[in-house]
Design an enzyme around this catalytic site. Structure first.
Site, PDB file in Angstrom:
ATOM      1  N   GLU A   1       0.950  -1.011  -0.035  1.00 54.98           N
ATOM      2  CA  GLU A   1       0.115  -0.024  -0.024  1.00 54.98           C
ATOM      3  C   GLU A   1       0.756   1.244  -0.105  1.00 54.98           C
ATOM      4  O   GLU A   1       2.191   1.207   0.620  1.00 54.98           O
ATOM      5  CB  GLU A   1      -0.940   0.081   1.252  1.00 54.98           C
ATOM      6  CG  GLU A   1      -1.914  -1.009   1.438  1.00 54.98           C
ATOM      7  CD  GLU A   1      -2.508  -0.821   2.772  1.00 54.98           C
ATOM      8  OE1 GLU A   1      -3.813  -0.640   2.874  1.00 54.98           O
ATOM      9  OE2 GLU A   1      -2.005  -0.486   3.957  1.00 54.98           O
TER      10      GLU A   1
ATOM     11  N   CYS B   1       3.381   8.267   1.767  1.00 52.52           N
ATOM     12  CA  CYS B   1       3.833   7.413   2.681  1.00 52.52           C
ATOM     13  C   CYS B   1       4.146   6.168   1.944  1.00 52.52           C
ATOM     14  O   CYS B   1       3.069   5.559   1.391  1.00 52.52           O
ATOM     15  CB  CYS B   1       2.825   7.111   4.006  1.00 52.52           C
ATOM     16  SG  CYS B   1       3.085   5.841   4.795  1.00 52.52           S
TER      17      CYS B   1
ATOM     18  N   CYS C   1       6.989  -7.035   7.481  1.00 51.61           N
ATOM     19  CA  CYS C   1       7.991  -6.637   8.069  1.00 51.61           C
ATOM     20  C   CYS C   1       8.695  -7.996   8.958  1.00 51.61           C
ATOM     21  O   CYS C   1       7.937  -8.607   9.731  1.00 51.61           O
ATOM     22  CB  CYS C   1       7.493  -5.590   8.882  1.00 51.61           C
ATOM     23  SG  CYS C   1       8.877  -4.817   9.978  1.00 51.61           S
TER      24      CYS C   1
ATOM     25  N   CYS D   1       6.860  -6.108  15.695  1.00 47.21           N
ATOM     26  CA  CYS D   1       6.112  -5.348  16.887  1.00 47.21           C
ATOM     27  C   CYS D   1       4.423  -5.879  17.122  1.00 47.21           C
ATOM     28  O   CYS D   1       3.889  -5.857  15.992  1.00 47.21           O
ATOM     29  CB  CYS D   1       6.015  -4.023  16.345  1.00 47.21           C
ATOM     30  SG  CYS D   1       7.930  -3.308  15.951  1.00 47.21           S
TER      31      CYS D   1
ATOM     32  N   CYS E   1       1.550  -3.877  15.803  1.00 48.15           N
ATOM     33  CA  CYS E   1       1.483  -3.320  14.326  1.00 48.15           C
ATOM     34  C   CYS E   1       1.101  -4.394  13.393  1.00 48.15           C
ATOM     35  O   CYS E   1       1.436  -5.504  13.583  1.00 48.15           O
ATOM     36  CB  CYS E   1       2.942  -2.852  13.824  1.00 48.15           C
ATOM     37  SG  CYS E   1       3.219  -2.755  12.112  1.00 48.15           S
TER      38      CYS E   1
ATOM     39  N   GLY F   1       6.972  -2.316   6.195  1.00 46.88           N
ATOM     40  CA  GLY F   1       8.168  -2.770   6.227  1.00 46.88           C
ATOM     41  C   GLY F   1       9.074  -1.938   7.082  1.00 46.88           C
ATOM     42  O   GLY F   1       8.819  -0.741   7.427  1.00 46.88           O
TER      43      GLY F   1
ATOM     44  N   SER G   1      11.966   6.198   8.569  1.00 44.08           N
ATOM     45  CA  SER G   1      11.360   6.086   9.806  1.00 44.08           C
ATOM     46  C   SER G   1      12.051   4.299  10.105  1.00 44.08           C
ATOM     47  O   SER G   1      11.925   3.468   9.392  1.00 44.08           O
ATOM     48  CB  SER G   1       9.948   5.848  10.098  1.00 44.08           C
ATOM     49  OG  SER G   1       9.346   5.370  11.311  1.00 44.08           O
TER      50      SER G   1
ATOM     51  N   SER H   1      11.520   4.838  15.854  1.00 46.01           N
ATOM     52  CA  SER H   1      10.274   4.589  16.451  1.00 46.01           C
ATOM     53  C   SER H   1      10.507   3.806  17.912  1.00 46.01           C
ATOM     54  O   SER H   1      11.114   2.839  18.199  1.00 46.01           O
ATOM     55  CB  SER H   1       9.465   3.313  15.705  1.00 46.01           C
ATOM     56  OG  SER H   1       9.145   3.632  14.375  1.00 46.01           O
ATOM     57  N   LEU H   2      10.687   4.724  18.858  1.00 40.82           N
ATOM     58  CA  LEU H   2      10.943   4.466  20.202  1.00 40.82           C
ATOM     59  C   LEU H   2      10.094   3.739  21.017  1.00 40.82           C
ATOM     60  O   LEU H   2      10.178   2.489  21.504  1.00 40.82           O
ATOM     61  CB  LEU H   2      11.375   5.577  20.960  1.00 40.82           C
ATOM     62  CG  LEU H   2      12.397   5.670  21.956  1.00 40.82           C
ATOM     63  CD1 LEU H   2      13.695   5.322  21.392  1.00 40.82           C
ATOM     64  CD2 LEU H   2      12.748   7.265  22.630  1.00 40.82           C
ATOM     65  N   HIS H   3       8.680   4.384  21.404  1.00 33.52           N
ATOM     66  CA  HIS H   3       7.639   3.664  22.060  1.00 33.52           C
ATOM     67  C   HIS H   3       7.876   3.398  23.509  1.00 33.52           C
ATOM     68  O   HIS H   3       6.902   2.942  24.278  1.00 33.52           O
ATOM     69  CB  HIS H   3       7.058   2.407  21.082  1.00 33.52           C
ATOM     70  CG  HIS H   3       6.943   2.566  19.783  1.00 33.52           C
ATOM     71  ND1 HIS H   3       6.684   3.770  19.303  1.00 33.52           N
ATOM     72  CD2 HIS H   3       7.389   1.971  18.734  1.00 33.52           C
ATOM     73  CE1 HIS H   3       6.555   3.699  17.860  1.00 33.52           C
ATOM     74  NE2 HIS H   3       6.743   2.572  17.609  1.00 33.52           N
TER      75      HIS H   3
ATOM     76  N   ASN I   1      -3.365   3.289  16.607  1.00 29.46           N
ATOM     77  CA  ASN I   1      -4.605   3.137  15.527  1.00 29.46           C
ATOM     78  C   ASN I   1      -4.891   1.411  15.641  1.00 29.46           C
ATOM     79  O   ASN I   1      -4.182   0.685  15.472  1.00 29.46           O
ATOM     80  CB  ASN I   1      -4.133   3.339  14.023  1.00 29.46           C
ATOM     81  CG  ASN I   1      -5.355   3.498  13.200  1.00 29.46           C
ATOM     82  OD1 ASN I   1      -6.367   4.073  13.477  1.00 29.46           O
ATOM     83  ND2 ASN I   1      -5.175   2.739  12.213  1.00 29.46           N
TER      84      ASN I   1
ATOM     85  N   CYS J   1      -8.926   3.067   6.056  1.00 31.02           N
ATOM     86  CA  CYS J   1      -7.769   3.472   5.602  1.00 31.02           C
ATOM     87  C   CYS J   1      -6.616   2.779   6.425  1.00 31.02           C
ATOM     88  O   CYS J   1      -5.280   2.722   6.016  1.00 31.02           O
ATOM     89  CB  CYS J   1      -7.317   5.081   5.397  1.00 31.02           C
ATOM     90  SG  CYS J   1      -7.872   5.603   3.925  1.00 31.02           S
TER      91      CYS J   1
END
Ligand code: SAH
Ligand code: SF4
Length: 368
Positions: free
Chosen positions: A97, A110, A117, A121, A124, A167, A199, A222-224, A298, A341
């Site tokens: 996508e 994007c 991937c 995670c 995700c 990815g 990213s 991407s820390l989180h 999300n 989306c």
């Protein structure tokens, strides 16, 4: 016996010297390569449309090449047509996508760098699926060329690109770096690397390598989580490259390139949005070299996570700010009607949170 005829190669899979050689072999001067590429960037939908090329050449090109490696499968629109998501079939059958987001003074794409991937995670959707394969540089470029083609009739140009689709870009390093150079090629789209965000979940050796590329892209980490036990769970590559090493590497990247690093933090209610998390983050990052982007999670099917309430998101942002860090928050809930989306689009939204000074304009949505 039926012999399957193979589709011709996409013209974008030829390096510029290969295209020049092909043209030469067809009796054409070298400058035709530039003409062809200019047409690709301006949104030509066929070789026939390239009307300043001789008719014979147009016919030869049509017989020898496809315009793109991507076959559009579906397109869906949201935000009253300001956001569009494209699903493409790649050669070999996998699909990826990409999402185009239109703003008053910029248009951001994007893009995906892999099918699936390998990082896995747990929050995700891409990480939940199986890893397929790496995209080739021209398959990444073709997402941008197709977006530009669709924008052309409306007079819009693609101005920014974020590697926040499917990815882990740093796990497909060579193709991603090559695609950044192609995106920046003035004969093609001419998108400055400063307007490109890469990213990553934190592949330390690749970040070191990227710092040495002389390619002024914006790095988003991407820390989180700001402690290893939690990050080991949320971003499993942390077990190989733990936080101290990652943040040190990101700091070196900022010093070497003179470009502030963006830290992404997907906010998961009750998991990484406590006062303790804010404190740990405040201790971990250097305020001068970093910017924190909070992204409400999300929803992804079949996971136990929850997104934050608006109040707790505001509180968490304030706590981090009180520890001296720059923070931006994007509230996506007003756009829930566009949930179809899905996650990819949610990630694209984050691109609008990247701080000023790196080629992106400030966020235009409702920032808390
Ligand atoms: N693999 C890279 C780039 C693609 S993911 C990376 O992880 O950085 C881009 C961003 O989307 C990452 O910050 C990732 O954590 C975030 N993301 C993944 N799933 C999400 C979700 N369900 N809601 C919000 N952001 C999500
Ligand atoms: Fe991969 Fe990024 Fe999703 Fe993690 S968040 S699984 S690294 S795409």
């Amino acid at each position: 016996m039926v012999i399957a005829t193979q589709a011709p190669p996409p013209i974008t899979s030829l390096r510029s010297e290969e295209l020049r050689e092909w043209l030469e072999a067809h009796g054409q001067p070298a400058f035709r390569a530039r003409q062809v590429r200019g047409w690709l960037a301006r949104g030509a939908a066929s070789f026939e449309e390239m009307h300043d090329l001789p008719a014979g050449l147009r016919a030869d090109l049509t017989a020898s090449f496809r315009l793109s490696s991507l076959e559009p499968v579906t397109e869906s629109a949201a935000d009253r047509g300001l956001t569009s998501k494209l699903l493409y079939r790649l050669d070999g059958g996998y699909t990826v996508e990409s999402v185009t987001m239109r703003y008053p003074r910029r248009t951001t794409l994007c893009i995906s760098s892999q099918v699936g991937c390998p990082i896995g995670c747990p929050f995700c959707a891409t990480g939940q699926g199986r890893f397929g394969r790496n995209l080739k540089a021209h398959e990444i470029l073709d997402q941008a060329l197709d977006a530009a083609r669709r924008l052309a009739p409306t007079g819009r140009r693609l101005s920014h690109v974020v590697f926040m689709g499917m990815g882990e870009p740093m796990a497909n390093y060579a193709a991603v770096v090559e695609s950044v150079r192609l995106l920046a090629d003035p004969d093609l789209l001419g998108i400055s690397p400063r307007r490109i965000v890469v990213s990553t979940a934190g592949l330390v050796p690749r970040i070191v390598q990227l710092a040495g590329e002389k390619l002024p892209v914006t790095l988003a980490i991407s820390l989180h989580a700001a402690r290893d036990d939690l990050r080991d769970y949320l971003v499993p590559i942390n077990r190989r490259y733990p936080l101290a090493e990652l943040v040190r590497t990101a700091r070196d990247f900022a010093r070497t390139t003179g470009r502030r690093v963006s830290y992404e933090w997907v906010v998961l209610a009750g998991v990484n949005d406590s006062e303790r998390d804010a404190d740990e983050l405040g201790k971990l990052l250097d305020p001068y070299l970093s910017h924190v982007n909070l992204i409400p999670w999300n929803p992804v099917d079949d996971t136990e996570f929850r997104g934050p309430s608006r109040d707790s998101l505001t509180r968490f942002a304030d706590r981090i700010r009180s520890r001296g860090l720059n923070v931006t928050v994007r509230d996506t809930r007003g756009r829930e009607a566009d949930a179809a989306c899905g996650q990819l689009r949610a990630r694209a939204m984050k691109a609008e949170l990247v701080p000023e000074g790196n080629g992106l304009e400030p966020s235009e949505g409702s920032s808390l």
